[in-house]
Design a protein around this motif. Structure first.
Motif, short mmCIF file in Angstrom:
data_model
loop_
_atom_site.label_atom_id
_atom_site.label_comp_id
_atom_site.label_asym_id
_atom_site.label_seq_id
_atom_site.Cartn_x
_atom_site.Cartn_y
_atom_site.Cartn_z
N ARG A 112 0.82 -1.20 0.00
CA ARG A 112 0.00 0.00 0.00
C ARG A 112 0.86 1.26 0.00
O ARG A 112 1.89 1.31 0.66
CB ARG A 112 -0.90 -0.02 1.24
N HIS A 113 0.43 2.22 -0.73
CA HIS A 113 1.14 3.50 -0.87
C HIS A 113 2.52 3.34 -1.50
O HIS A 113 3.39 4.17 -1.33
CB HIS A 113 1.25 4.25 0.46
N ALA A 114 2.69 2.25 -2.23
CA ALA A 114 3.92 2.10 -3.00
C ALA A 114 3.69 2.70 -4.36
O ALA A 114 2.82 2.27 -5.10
CB ALA A 114 4.27 0.61 -3.14
N THR A 115 4.43 3.71 -4.69
CA THR A 115 4.28 4.32 -6.00
C THR A 115 5.60 4.90 -6.44
O THR A 115 6.39 5.35 -5.62
CB THR A 115 3.19 5.42 -5.99
N SER A 116 5.84 4.84 -7.73
CA SER A 116 7.06 5.43 -8.26
C SER A 116 6.76 6.84 -8.75
O SER A 116 7.60 7.50 -9.31
CB SER A 116 7.57 4.57 -9.42
N LEU B 113 1.82 18.50 -9.17
CA LEU B 113 2.51 18.51 -10.46
C LEU B 113 2.29 17.19 -11.20
O LEU B 113 3.07 16.81 -12.06
CB LEU B 113 4.01 18.73 -10.24
N ILE B 114 1.21 16.53 -10.83
CA ILE B 114 1.04 15.19 -11.36
C ILE B 114 0.62 15.17 -12.82
O ILE B 114 -0.32 15.83 -13.22
CB ILE B 114 -0.02 14.46 -10.52
N ARG B 115 1.32 14.41 -13.58
CA ARG B 115 0.96 14.22 -14.98
C ARG B 115 0.56 12.78 -15.25
O ARG B 115 -0.12 12.50 -16.21
CB ARG B 115 2.15 14.60 -15.88
N THR B 116 1.06 11.87 -14.46
CA THR B 116 0.71 10.47 -14.70
C THR B 116 -0.69 10.21 -14.14
O THR B 116 -1.23 11.00 -13.38
CB THR B 116 1.71 9.53 -14.02
N MET B 117 -1.25 9.06 -14.51
CA MET B 117 -2.62 8.75 -14.09
C MET B 117 -2.67 8.34 -12.61
O MET B 117 -3.43 8.87 -11.84
CB MET B 117 -3.16 7.60 -14.95
N GLY B 118 -1.89 7.32 -12.28
CA GLY B 118 -1.90 6.85 -10.89
C GLY B 118 -1.00 7.74 -10.07
O GLY B 118 -0.17 8.46 -10.61
N PHE B 119 -1.19 7.76 -8.78
CA PHE B 119 -0.22 8.46 -7.94
C PHE B 119 -0.39 8.07 -6.48
O PHE B 119 0.44 8.37 -5.65
CB PHE B 119 -0.31 9.98 -8.09
N ARG B 120 -1.46 7.35 -6.18
CA ARG B 120 -1.69 7.05 -4.79
C ARG B 120 -1.01 5.75 -4.37
O ARG B 120 -0.90 5.46 -3.19
CB ARG B 120 -3.18 6.92 -4.53
N GLY B 121 -0.62 4.93 -5.35
CA GLY B 121 0.01 3.67 -5.01
C GLY B 121 -0.93 2.74 -4.27
O GLY B 121 -0.52 1.97 -3.41
N GLU B 122 -2.21 2.80 -4.62
CA GLU B 122 -3.17 1.97 -3.91
C GLU B 122 -3.70 0.83 -4.75
O GLU B 122 -4.22 -0.14 -4.23
CB GLU B 122 -4.41 2.81 -3.54
N ALA B 123 -3.61 0.99 -6.07
CA ALA B 123 -4.36 0.09 -6.93
C ALA B 123 -3.90 -1.35 -6.81
O ALA B 123 -4.70 -2.24 -6.50
CB ALA B 123 -4.27 0.56 -8.37
N LEU B 124 -2.61 -1.58 -7.03
CA LEU B 124 -2.17 -2.98 -7.03
C LEU B 124 -2.36 -3.61 -5.66
O LEU B 124 -2.76 -4.77 -5.56
CB LEU B 124 -0.71 -3.06 -7.48
N ASP C 163 -6.86 20.60 -8.43
CA ASP C 163 -6.64 19.63 -7.37
C ASP C 163 -7.35 18.35 -7.75
O ASP C 163 -8.57 18.28 -7.78
CB ASP C 163 -7.20 20.17 -6.05
N ILE C 164 -6.53 17.33 -8.08
CA ILE C 164 -7.16 16.08 -8.51
C ILE C 164 -7.26 15.08 -7.37
O ILE C 164 -7.72 13.98 -7.54
CB ILE C 164 -6.38 15.40 -9.65
N ASN C 165 -6.83 15.49 -6.22
CA ASN C 165 -6.78 14.52 -5.12
C ASN C 165 -8.05 14.54 -4.28
O ASN C 165 -8.02 14.31 -3.09
CB ASN C 165 -5.56 14.82 -4.25
N VAL C 166 -9.17 14.81 -4.91
CA VAL C 166 -10.38 14.93 -4.11
C VAL C 166 -11.15 13.62 -3.96
O VAL C 166 -11.97 13.49 -3.08
CB VAL C 166 -11.34 16.04 -4.63
N HIS C 167 -10.90 12.67 -4.79
CA HIS C 167 -11.66 11.43 -4.72
C HIS C 167 -10.76 10.25 -5.07
O HIS C 167 -9.95 10.36 -5.97
CB HIS C 167 -12.83 11.51 -5.71
N PRO C 168 -10.93 9.13 -4.35
CA PRO C 168 -10.01 8.01 -4.59
C PRO C 168 -10.01 7.52 -6.04
O PRO C 168 -8.99 7.08 -6.55
CB PRO C 168 -10.52 6.90 -3.67
#
Ligand code: ADP
Ligand code: MG
Length: 623
Positions: A76-80, A90-101, A296-301
């Motif tokens: 969990r919360h592992a992300t590159s 400054l996020i340009r990539t799609m994922g960033f929370r490191g939660e999906a996998l 701000d894209i961090n409003v919803h999981p």
């Protein structure tokens, strides 16, 4: 007393957290596809079995992972993709929370193969219950393949909650479509249960849209392109005449991320303004590029909502860009870009205003909100309605429902308002007065006014007819009886794959209602006949498209299949507002309405009628 608070074991904490990110097979598809794109892949293969319930596999030719990263990626919360909090902006990539996998590994069996180009061998990892069961070197082309098997195998409640395959597949294809649109330069292939249903070579956006929505979409598209200091807008909108009754083909991408926004949708609707027919929605696929610091894209999981620093500005730029595009294609007089931005910033008040005319965008917006009343179905009849229902026959006692009512001349020709309301007061008692007012009257080609003993009824012709047909179709479907049919010269109809799947799954029921439609394989159907009562009333193919659109809306609100079909058919086939009815048609409608189990509400929850009591009317005129 002993301490009772304990930390949850990791596997359970992961399962709980997974609930937020992974709701259904489509969520897995979305996360895997986005990871593949984030990894810089140029070719991505999606394999689906059993609507994703058995297998979802995504194989890419991206950067791959090192052994340590491969193991880490499931934590969990592992992300590159993010190192410190400021990076969030400054996020340009799609994922960033490191939660999906990590979430996926908590609720499915996962097999990953991955190889970085610089290595000769790849790595294979098997995971179950968030734990690595097996890890070994393997032969593998550079890139990553992640297979997700038996989703929710360990969370029966979730698994049982999944919908039928067509519904889950629809969700999967929706997610796929979004990723495929946002990455037209990536080659995508989708294989469903052994059949290749999409093969989209890399290309430009127009080619990608056509690849997804079918060749017929090409001629509908108008390019949109505007560049300002703040925002870049590009993409396509459809010519107004191709707008549809149902939503579904509306896409916003902000910095290549699909988002939903009722506010921005409204901007588009108001750009089309009077070009749209009532209750129709234009197709649009629009990409907004904006400085990540301004959003701000961090409003919803699931990251489909977004906040803009200056929402109103974005609204206006968008509206103007779309107007501009429509104008250039002669859909409307062009507007000067700079001029338009300098005035008329939309106030929230206008956005919420529900009292404006029906054909205004605000009206459309509200019509859209109104469709949410679906969710309140079945309506709870209030006490008054309930007793009305039992007493409806009494309302007509001594009035128009008896066979002797209405003179022959009245029959068949629409009455004008003047002729029925010329002289008598509402309480008029003269024989002639009552006779004259017995025939129902159509008002504004929309409502039927009908006198009853205690006052009068005002009936919404469309809502009423929907109710009548809905109950009729439900009867037919549950009784398994056949109905009469009108033969046609066969016509073929091509649907997009997801629609084809849906139609295939409901074909027996649809045919039971009097259609004669044959599945011709792939996405083609042949229509040999339609229900007799619809013959000549509508273009058959349009009717089927409308039916599908309605049915899809019903899927969203998880209606039972028969109910959904009956409801969709009723919506498609009912007389519309604006249609002239003659007296006999109105009488028939009224009779049939009151023969319904629930005459007061249309299947979508709209009121079919209002009663106006004489004593209430009298009060209006007392001073
Ligand atoms: P996020 O995408 O939010 O970073 P994920 O759980 O989706 O989180 O992925 C965790 C990490 O695993 C990613 O940051 C990335 O480094 C790696 N990863 C996942 N999928 C792939 C892939 N297909 N190719 C390369 N790396 C991947
Ligand atoms: Mg990710």
């Amino acid at each position: 007393m002993a301490d009772i608070i304990q930390l949850l074991p990791d596997s359970i904490a992961n399962q709980i957290a997974a609930g937020e990110v992974i709701q259904r097979p489509a969520s897995v598809v979305k996360e895997l596809l986005e990871n593949a794109v984030d990894a810089g892949s140029t070719k991505v293969l999606l394999i689906i079995k059993d609507a994703g319930k058995t297998l979802i596999q995504v194989t890419d030719n991206g950067c791959g992972m090192s052994e340590i990263d491969a193991r880490m990626s499931f934590e969990r919360h592992a992300t590159s993709k993010i190192r410190k909090a400021e990076d969030l902006f400054l996020i340009r990539t799609m994922g960033f929370r490191g939660e999906a996998l990590a979430s996926i590994a908590a609720v499915a069996q996962v097999e990953m193969k991955t190889r970085q180009k610089k290595n000769d061998l790849g790595l294979s990892i098997h995971i179950q219950d968030s734990k690595i069961q097996k890890q070994e070197p393997c032969q593998f082309a550079p890139g990553t393949s992640i297979a997700v098997k038996n989703l929710f195998y360990n969370v029966p409640a979730r698994r049982n909650f999944l919908k039928s395959n067509p519904v889950e597949l629809r969700h999967i294809l929706d997610e796929f479509q979004r990723v495929a649109l946002a990455n037209a330069d990536v080659h995508f292939i989708v294989n469903r249960d052994g059949e290749e249903i999409f093969h989209l070579p890399p290309g430009n956006l127009r080619q990608r849209i056509v690849g997804l929505l079918g060749t017929s979409s090409n001629k509908k598209l108008i390019p949109v392109e505007e560049d300002t200091d703040v925002i870049r807008i590009k993409g396509y909108v459809a010519k107004p005449e191709f707008s549809k009754k149902s939503r579904g083909d509306q896409y916003f991408f902000v910095n290549n991320r699909f988002i939903r926004s009722g506010y921005l949708h409204h901007a588009i609707m108001s750009a089309y303004d009077e070009l749209l027919q009532r209750d129709t929605y234009p197709l649009y696929i629009l990409f907004l590029e904006i400085d990540p610091a301004r959003i701000d894209i961090n409003v919803h999981p699931t990251k489909q909502e977004i906040k803009f620093e200056d929402e109103r500005l974005v609204y206006n730029y968008l509206k103007v860009a779309v107007r501009h595009a429509l104008g250039q294609h002669h859909a409307m007089p062009s507007l000067d870009f700079d001029q338009e931005t300098s005035f008329n910033l939309p106030a929230m008040g206008r956005f919420q205003n529900s009292s404006s005319g029906n054909t205004t965008p605000a009206g459309n917006y509200n019509a859209d909100k109104q469709s949410n009343s679906f969710e309140r179905f079945p309506p709870q009849l209030d006490q008054r309605n309930q007793s009305n229902l039992e007493n409806w026959e009494k309302m007509y006692e001594g009035l128009g429902n008896d066979p002797t009512a209405g003179s022959d001349q009245e029959e068949g020709k629409p009455l004008t308002l003047e002729s029925s309301w010329s002289d008598e007061s509402p309480t008029g008692t003269s024989e002639a007065g009552i006779q004259e007012q017995k025939a129902p009257v159509q008002i504004h080609r929309t409502y039927i006014l009908n006198q009853i003993k205690s006052g009068f009824l005002l009936i919404d012709q469309q809502a009423a007819h929907e109710r009548i047909l809905y109950e009729q179709y439900l009867d037919i479907l549950s009784a398994q009886s056949g109905v009469s049919q009108n033969q046609l010269f066969s016509k073929t109809i091509d649907l997009v794959p997801a629609d084809a799947d849906i139609l295939r799954s409901i074909l027996p029921e649809v045919n039971q209602l009097g259609f004669d439609i044959q599945d011709f394989g792939k996405n083609t159907f042949v229509v040999n006949g339609i229900p007799a009562e619809l013959a000549g009333k509508k273009d058959e193919l349009e009717l089927i498209h409308h039916l599908m659109d309605q049915f899809k809306k019903g899927l969203e609100i998880k209606l039972d299949i028969q109910d959904n079909i009956a409801r969709s058919m009723a919506k498609s086939a009912a007389v519309k507002r604006g249609q002239v009815l003659d007296v006999s048609e109105m009488r028939m409608l009224i009779d049939k309405l009151f023969a319904c189990a629930i005459p007061y509400k249309s299947p979508s929850g709209r009121n079919c009628l209002h009663t106006f009591e004489l004593n209430e009317l009298a009060k209006l005129f007392d001073s």
